[in-house]
Design a protein around this motif. Structure first.
Motif, short mmCIF file in Angstrom:
data_model
loop_
_atom_site.label_atom_id
_atom_site.label_comp_id
_atom_site.label_asym_id
_atom_site.label_seq_id
_atom_site.Cartn_x
_atom_site.Cartn_y
_atom_site.Cartn_z
N SER A 1 3.86 -5.83 -2.91
CA SER A 1 3.24 -6.84 -2.06
C SER A 1 4.17 -7.31 -0.95
CB SER A 1 2.79 -8.05 -2.90
OG SER A 1 1.84 -7.68 -3.86
N GLU B 1 -4.66 0.48 -9.50
CA GLU B 1 -3.80 -0.31 -8.62
C GLU B 1 -3.03 0.58 -7.64
OE1 GLU B 1 -3.36 -3.80 -8.33
OE2 GLU B 1 -5.30 -3.52 -9.33
N LYS C 1 -5.12 1.32 -4.68
CA LYS C 1 -5.23 0.16 -3.80
C LYS C 1 -3.94 -0.03 -2.99
CE LYS C 1 -8.33 -2.33 -6.95
NZ LYS C 1 -8.46 -3.52 -7.84
N ILE C 2 -2.82 0.16 -3.63
CA ILE C 2 -1.53 0.00 -2.94
C ILE C 2 -1.41 1.02 -1.81
CG2 ILE C 2 0.97 0.29 -3.20
CD1 ILE C 2 0.62 -0.81 -6.07
N LYS D 1 -3.77 2.56 -0.13
CA LYS D 1 -4.70 2.25 0.96
C LYS D 1 -4.21 1.06 1.77
CE LYS D 1 -8.83 4.17 -1.24
NZ LYS D 1 -10.17 3.87 -1.79
N ARG D 2 -3.67 0.07 1.07
CA ARG D 2 -3.19 -1.12 1.78
C ARG D 2 -1.99 -0.78 2.66
NH1 ARG D 2 -2.14 -4.04 -2.30
NH2 ARG D 2 0.13 -3.99 -2.32
N ILE D 3 -1.04 -0.04 2.10
CA ILE D 3 0.18 0.28 2.84
C ILE D 3 -0.10 1.22 4.00
CG2 ILE D 3 2.48 1.29 2.68
CD1 ILE D 3 2.14 -1.40 1.25
N ASN E 1 -2.71 1.33 5.66
CA ASN E 1 -3.63 0.67 6.61
C ASN E 1 -4.98 1.36 6.69
OD1 ASN E 1 -1.70 -1.33 7.45
ND2 ASN E 1 -0.73 0.25 8.70
N ARG E 2 -5.48 1.78 5.51
CA ARG E 2 -6.79 2.43 5.53
C ARG E 2 -7.91 1.47 5.18
NH1 ARG E 2 -4.17 7.33 3.35
NH2 ARG E 2 -4.83 6.82 1.24
N VAL E 3 -7.54 0.24 4.82
CA VAL E 3 -8.57 -0.77 4.59
C VAL E 3 -8.17 -2.05 5.32
CG1 VAL E 3 -9.30 0.13 2.37
CG2 VAL E 3 -7.47 -1.55 2.44
#
Length: 411
Positions: A90, A399, A402-403, A405-407, A409-411
């Motif tokens: 995070s 998880e 999700k990590i 995709k978040r890192i 920048n796909r969501v």
């Protein structure tokens, strides 16, 4: 000789000039600034390795390595390094694949960072340094303190003397204080005890008290002479890892090899590749139940010659495994964690210089660099759906997606 006022002023001026140029190479935190156009490598995770300096690497290349993430606002960072045990998904820098390289250093099992068991998180990194032989800077022998330990007879007790000890101790030693493991080793030991005598010390499945001299802080004295001599009396030592990962072979295996006891091993599926000789340990996978294993142990207890086929690294002082010898010879750095870190830093430095020179292809860390599948039970040699670690594995897989995709920048 008295100094004139003019000479004094010139002396002061000289000191100021020297001090200025000296501090020009320092930043606000006292670490070296890039003295040239060296690429900058920054350890994003704090506390490891904790030093900052200019790395002088093979082939006359240099990089400036920092351990304070605050400096990312001062210098242009070309590569970020992450220590797996301290990583916080995070709290990561902005991922810019076209501008920066990411490197992962992780020597532990995945129990403290479960997301690393899954490829979506591993794919965030360009290069790795782990215990896997497939890593960019591997160290599968990290727990082997020295190659000489394999054949040294310093702690070795002859079979005849071990047999005499059997009047007072069990043939098998088990000593663990981590009682919640994905491999369910305590469950296995409880079943084994129903078939053969096991001296179980430590906090887990305890049936004997350690001698007073070890009770104070034995976990920090596992490599002390007295403790190693205590272990060496046993003909067999249960060496079950807390995780099943390729090439994750810890002191549980190597300590038994060092003192000349036979490891009863479960963990890395490829551990045979690191045996000193063809038969240097008993693997649970070859004896699928505690009853089958105990029958084999009883057979060895009745036949000293058969027992000693597992101890040729001590009785004959030979190491016949060419792969083990080659691994040690080609990568001697891995027996020293600080040298391993420096090796990784220089590897990343080399990649940065190759990119500057236009000779670089984007690389992505794959599953083979840190291969820890869904947890397996030592008792069943398969998955136990009721094992909480199996359930955690499934959750961490979600998880990891999700990590990623978040890192990225796909969501």
């Amino acid at each position: 000789m008295n100094m004139t006022l003019c000479e004094l002023l010139w002396s002061i001026l000289l000191l100021v000039i020297v001090s200025y140029f000296w501090n020009l190479g320092k930043d606000a935190e006292g670490t070296l600034k890039p003295a040239s156009n060296n690429p900058v490598i920054l350890w994003w995770t704090e506390g490891f390795p904790g030093s900052s300096d200019t790395k002088h690497c093979p082939d006359s290349i240099q990089c400036d390595v920092y351990s304070s993430r605050n400096l990312s606002n001062v210098h242009t960072v070309h590569a970020y390094l992450f220590y797996g045990s301290n990583i916080n998904f995070s709290d990561l820098p902005v991922r810019k694949p076209e501008d920066t390289i990411w490197g992962l250093y992780h020597e532990e099992s995945p129990r403290n960072v479960e997301a690393l068991m899954h490829e979506p998180v591993l794919n965030l990194f360009n290069f790795s340094s782990t215990y896997s032989r497939h890593s960019d800077v591997p160290y599968p022998l990290q727990y082997l303190e020295s190659f000489e330990d394999i054949t040294s007879r310093k702690y070795f007790i002859e079979t005849s003397e071990k047999n005499a000890y059997l009047k007072d101790i069990a043939p098998i030693l088990y000593i663990q204080s981590d009682c919640e493991t994905s491999t369910e080793r305590d469950i296995y030991v409880k079943e084994l005890i129903k078939n053969i005598k096991v001296d179980s010390y430590g906090a887990c499945v305890n049936n004997l008290k350690l001698p007073d001299k070890f009770t104070g802080d034995y976990l920090n004295n596992l490599n002390e002479d007295e403790f190693l001599k205590f272990v060496a009396r046993y003909k067999f030592v249960i060496s079950i890892e807390n995780g099943v990962c390729e090439d994750y072979v810890t002191e549980k295996f190597w300590r038994a090899i060092k003192v000349g006891s036979v490891p009863i091993y479960f963990g890395s599926p490829s551990v045979r590749d690191w045996f000193p000789n063809k038969k240097s340990a008993i693997l649970l996978e070859d004896f699928p139940t505690p009853k089958v294993l105990s029958d084999h142990i009883y057979k060895l207890l009745k036949n000293d010659d058969l027992y000693e086929t597992y101890l040729e690294h001590k009785t004959k002082q030979i190491v016949a495994n060419a792969q083990l010898i080659r691994e040690f010879t080609e990568r001697p750095y891995q027996l020293d964690s600080l040298l391993t870190v420096e090796k990784f830093e220089c590897y990343v430095c080399k990649m940065l210089h190759k990119r500057i020179g236009g000779d670089y292809t984007v690389n992505i860390v794959a599953k083979s660099h840190y291969d820890c599948p869904k947890p397996l039970s030592a008792l069943t040699l398969g998955e136990n759906p009721a094992n909480s670690w199996v359930q955690t594995w499934a959750y961490s897989k979600e998880e990891a997606e999700k990590i990623n995709k978040r890192i990225m920048n796909r969501v």
